[in-house]
Design a protein around this motif. Sequence first.
Motif, PDB file in Angstrom:
ATOM      1  N   MET A  86       0.840  -1.206   0.000  1.00  0.00           N
ATOM      2  CA  MET A  86       0.000   0.000   0.000  1.00  0.00           C
ATOM      3  C   MET A  86       0.876   1.257   0.000  1.00  0.00           C
ATOM      4  N   GLU A  87       1.994   1.179   0.733  1.00  0.00           N
ATOM      5  CA  GLU A  87       2.909   2.327   0.748  1.00  0.00           C
ATOM      6  C   GLU A  87       3.555   2.537  -0.624  1.00  0.00           C
ATOM      7  N   LEU A  88       3.903   1.404  -1.290  1.00  0.00           N
ATOM      8  CA  LEU A  88       4.496   1.509  -2.639  1.00  0.00           C
ATOM      9  C   LEU A  88       3.514   2.198  -3.583  1.00  0.00           C
ATOM     10  N   GLU A  89       2.226   1.819  -3.448  1.00  0.00           N
ATOM     11  CA  GLU A  89       1.177   2.379  -4.309  1.00  0.00           C
ATOM     12  C   GLU A  89       1.045   3.885  -4.063  1.00  0.00           C
ATOM     13  N   LYS A  90       1.058   4.266  -2.771  1.00  0.00           N
ATOM     14  CA  LYS A  90       0.898   5.668  -2.397  1.00  0.00           C
ATOM     15  C   LYS A  90       2.080   6.501  -2.925  1.00  0.00           C
ATOM     16  N   LYS A  91       3.291   5.937  -2.725  1.00  0.00           N
ATOM     17  CA  LYS A  91       4.502   6.648  -3.141  1.00  0.00           C
ATOM     18  C   LYS A  91       4.505   6.856  -4.666  1.00  0.00           C
ATOM     19  N   ALA A  92       4.117   5.794  -5.385  1.00  0.00           N
ATOM     20  CA  ALA A  92       4.105   5.878  -6.844  1.00  0.00           C
ATOM     21  C   ALA A  92       3.113   6.943  -7.303  1.00  0.00           C
ATOM     22  N   LYS A  93       1.947   6.991  -6.639  1.00  0.00           N
ATOM     23  CA  LYS A  93       0.940   7.993  -7.026  1.00  0.00           C
ATOM     24  C   LYS A  93       1.475   9.388  -6.766  1.00  0.00           C
ATOM     25  N   ALA A  94       2.132   9.585  -5.587  1.00  0.00           N
ATOM     26  CA  ALA A  94       2.659  10.915  -5.224  1.00  0.00           C
ATOM     27  C   ALA A  94       3.727  11.351  -6.222  1.00  0.00           C
ATOM     28  N   ASN A  95       4.557  10.402  -6.692  1.00  0.00           N
ATOM     29  CA  ASN A  95       5.633  10.744  -7.644  1.00  0.00           C
ATOM     30  C   ASN A  95       5.181  10.651  -9.092  1.00  0.00           C
ATOM     31  N   LYS A  96       3.869  10.414  -9.276  1.00  0.00           N
ATOM     32  CA  LYS A  96       3.272  10.232 -10.620  1.00  0.00           C
ATOM     33  C   LYS A  96       4.021   9.144 -11.422  1.00  0.00           C
ATOM     34  N   GLU A  97       4.435   8.081 -10.695  1.00  0.00           N
ATOM     35  CA  GLU A  97       5.105   6.956 -11.368  1.00  0.00           C
ATOM     36  C   GLU A  97       4.090   5.839 -11.585  1.00  0.00           C
TER      37      GLU A  97
END
Length: 503
Positions: free
Chosen positions: A277-288
């Motif tokens: 879930m953290e990976l998903e959140k981080k990717a969304k924040a970095n638009k990755e």
Amino acid sequence: MWVISFLLSILVIFILTCVLYIKWSQNYWARKKIPYIKPTSLWGNIENPFKQKLGVKLSAKEAYMQFKRQGVPHGGIYKIAEPVYMPINPELIKSILAKDFSYFNGHGFPHDAKKDPLSAHLFNLDGDSWRNTRIKLTPVFTSGKMKTMFNTVLDCGKPLTQHINAELGKNKSLNIHEIISFYTIDTIGSCVFGVECNSFKDPNAEFKKFGHQVIKVSPRNKIYNFIKFVAPTIGKFIHVRRVSLEMERFVINMIQGVFDYRKSAKIVRKDFIQLFMELEKKAKANKEDSFTIQEIAAQAYIFIVGGFETAATTMTFLLHELAYNQEIQEKLRNEIRETLRSGNGSLTYDGMTEMKYMDQVVNETLRKYPPLAFLNRICTKDYKVPNTDVTINKGTPILISSMGLHHDSEYYPNPEKFDPGRFIKEKKKYRPSFTFIPFGEGPRICIGQRFGLMQIKIAIFLLLNDFKFLPSDQSNYKLIFEPTSVVLGTKEVVKLNIVKLNH
Ligand code: HEM
């Protein structure tokens, strides 16, 4: 009448052509001037799959030993008509697994992210999709992350000792592998899916049922594997699901359910789901690009496959050896008690990692009984073998016998002896690198190694603190391996006598 004769002639010509083709193919290594083991039948050097006594695992060990006796650095064997390359010298093994990894970066297993999404997991992926997924998953398995999961695994160990206590009242000789597999399935369920599986209390727990299914090969896949074995080229064109639709739905629904629940209830737990879930959140924040739910489910699926049976089988072999080697068992128990004393009666992550003898005993078990008895790679571009004139052609399968290396008396004198002393620092220093590879090596080394070792060490700690393990007259010291299983296992159930210890 003439039609039957005509068809029979065609059939005879077809069979003769196949036999001639196989015979011609089985000259490949001779043409390449690489040492080879002459096949004694059309099946090549891997035995007739209908009459398996050794299976690929032990056939590969036999081939390793034959090349070793010939004193050659490498050799070629055949899987029917398919030539397979076997490096024997550890320097050459190092080149293939690590130094020249770009030539051998895939395992060569079929997968299809669209039609069979759970088959597209880290173990099966190759090329850029493997690299990108590995980069994303690596932070999930750091020692810091393992430390946060430590107590969750420890909690799964408590029902294990309670269960044995309860069973001892009924029977003093227990099927140790079955009991331990309840524990490994509980740890995977808890740490990967965030669910309490209750395998010990509930014999029909749904997660347990699926956990056991994961390591079974379905009849459809058995047929497919056979076609792939006999005719690899035809096998490439046949699409067979590697993961059943039922399993796919179960894993995806479970992951989706836990994701939705945690998001809505704002629940944070220290487990793999949280890290996804953290990976998903981080990717969304970095638009990755983040993982899709199917991609996450595929990785969770391989965590069950990777973490369930490998750890259970290692613990079974370890306890089996300790039952027959009481002085080793006593020495390990002394270290456990000492660790408990310095931890004021409880086990901590640091306490676990500081236990040197525990580490030696686990390593010696993984040496003698590597759960994956061989490593495989596919050569992805023509490769000139260092210091030779030999070129391995693109598409050639590579087989590295971990079992052979681990039982090679040059590196491990008296290899059948269970001797944790082989893993003291001074002895390890003198052994060539790449001669101890239970988790593989190089960039594709097992990503779950730290988690697997933690699962094993916690359970062994709890078990030896509470119980003494002794041989049972229902089992023998010499174990016969099951030829067809993927993970090293025994033909017969391993039973041990267990005695409760007073503290
Ligand atoms: C005693 C326990 C374990 C043993 C002996 C073991 C052994 C191995 C081996 C030999 C490989 C192949 C490495 C290579 O080709 O060089 C591998 C790969 C892998 N293992 Fe494990 N494993 C264990 C536990 C686990 C656990 C607990 C997980 C996950 C939670 C896991 C997940 C994986 C994955 C995802 C791969 C594929 C890595 C890649 O291709 O990048 N394993 N394991």
